[in-house]
Design a protein around this motif. Structure first.
Motif, mmCIF file in Angstrom:
data_model
loop_
_atom_site.group_PDB
_atom_site.id
_atom_site.type_symbol
_atom_site.label_atom_id
_atom_site.label_comp_id
_atom_site.label_asym_id
_atom_site.label_seq_id
_atom_site.Cartn_x
_atom_site.Cartn_y
_atom_site.Cartn_z
ATOM 1 N N ASN A 103 0.851 -1.115 0.103
ATOM 2 C CA ASN A 103 -0.058 -0.194 -0.081
ATOM 3 C C ASN A 103 0.938 1.284 -0.130
ATOM 4 N N GLU A 104 0.309 2.387 -0.245
ATOM 5 C CA GLU A 104 1.178 3.563 -0.629
ATOM 6 C C GLU A 104 1.834 3.937 0.817
ATOM 7 N N GLU A 105 1.275 3.730 1.882
ATOM 8 C CA GLU A 105 1.903 4.307 3.096
ATOM 9 C C GLU A 105 3.229 3.293 3.311
ATOM 10 N N SER A 106 3.075 1.997 3.429
ATOM 11 C CA SER A 106 4.009 1.038 3.487
ATOM 12 C C SER A 106 5.084 1.253 2.615
ATOM 13 N N ARG A 120 5.958 3.842 0.818
ATOM 14 C CA ARG A 120 6.855 5.157 1.010
ATOM 15 C C ARG A 120 8.000 4.668 2.087
ATOM 16 N N LYS A 121 7.690 3.904 3.059
ATOM 17 C CA LYS A 121 8.563 3.592 4.296
ATOM 18 C C LYS A 121 9.377 2.626 3.577
#
Length: 207
Positions: A144-147, A149-150
């Motif tokens: 997913n986008e949040e994970s 980025r990390k």
């Protein structure tokens, strides 16, 4: 004449998330008789076990895009290698930071023959698009986008230096992973044919 004992052969397969490591490893394993061990998949399998003492820890690290402690990753890899009783391994997504390298060198390196590091070089924007598409299709919880980025941040800060480290040791072979999968595989296959490693007669693990 006694039984010939050779060290199991290992190829590290590295690259950013979404570079196609897993897709290509499946094909390579089938054609060249390697065992494909995905560090990430082993962690996901361990995370899914209700009785695993590492379940919550792995889940937290993966959601935060962080690298799981090497004792866990290396332990799962060693266990999978030993249980396979095979002699050739594609290790996908490991080592990914200095801690991984140090743990591997301490516990495993002396028992195996590291052939080379296969690096799937792919622009990060392409990798992100691939991961988001994969997440939509499979429901994989770290796509997913949040994970992402990390995970990308972790890759840049911790994994890229590891590729540079092995490059200085003249062990890195890079392929352009931005191309279509069949074209990437042609390049990888040509590289593998140069090595064409022979199988061992007997496998001895003494981890």
């Amino acid at each position: 004449m006694g039984t010939k004992v050779l060290k199991p052969k290992v190829i590290f397969v590295l690259g950013p998330p979404g570079s196609g490591k897993g897709t290509q490893c499946v094909r390579l394993a089938s054609e060249f008789n390697y065992v494909h061990l995905s560090a990430g998949e082993l962690l996901r399998q361990e995370k899914s076990k209700p009785d695993s003492k590492y379940r919550k820890l792995i889940d937290t690290y993966m959601k935060e895009g962080k690298l799981v402690p090497v004792a866990i990753s290396c332990g799962l890899l060693k266990k999978a290698m030993f249980e396979s009783q095979r002699d050739k391994f594609l290790i996908d997504g490991f080592p990914r930071n200095k801690d991984n390298v140090d743990g591997w060198n301490k516990d495993v390196a002396g028992y195996v023959d590291l052939q080379f590091v296969l690096f799937f070089d792919c622009p990060l924007e392409i990798c992100i698009k691939r991961c988001l598409k994969r997440g939509a299709e499979t429901g994989r919880d770290d796509d997913n986008e949040e994970s992402l980025r990390k995970r990308i941040k972790t890759y840049i800060s911790e994994s890229s230096p590891i590729i540079q480290h092995y490059n200085m040791l003249k062990l890195v072979h890079a392929v352009d992973a931005s191309k279509e999968p069949d074209d990437v595989y042609k390049d990888v296959k040509n590289l593998m044919l140069k090595y064409n490693p022979k199988s061992c007669y007997f496998i001895l693990f003494q981890f």
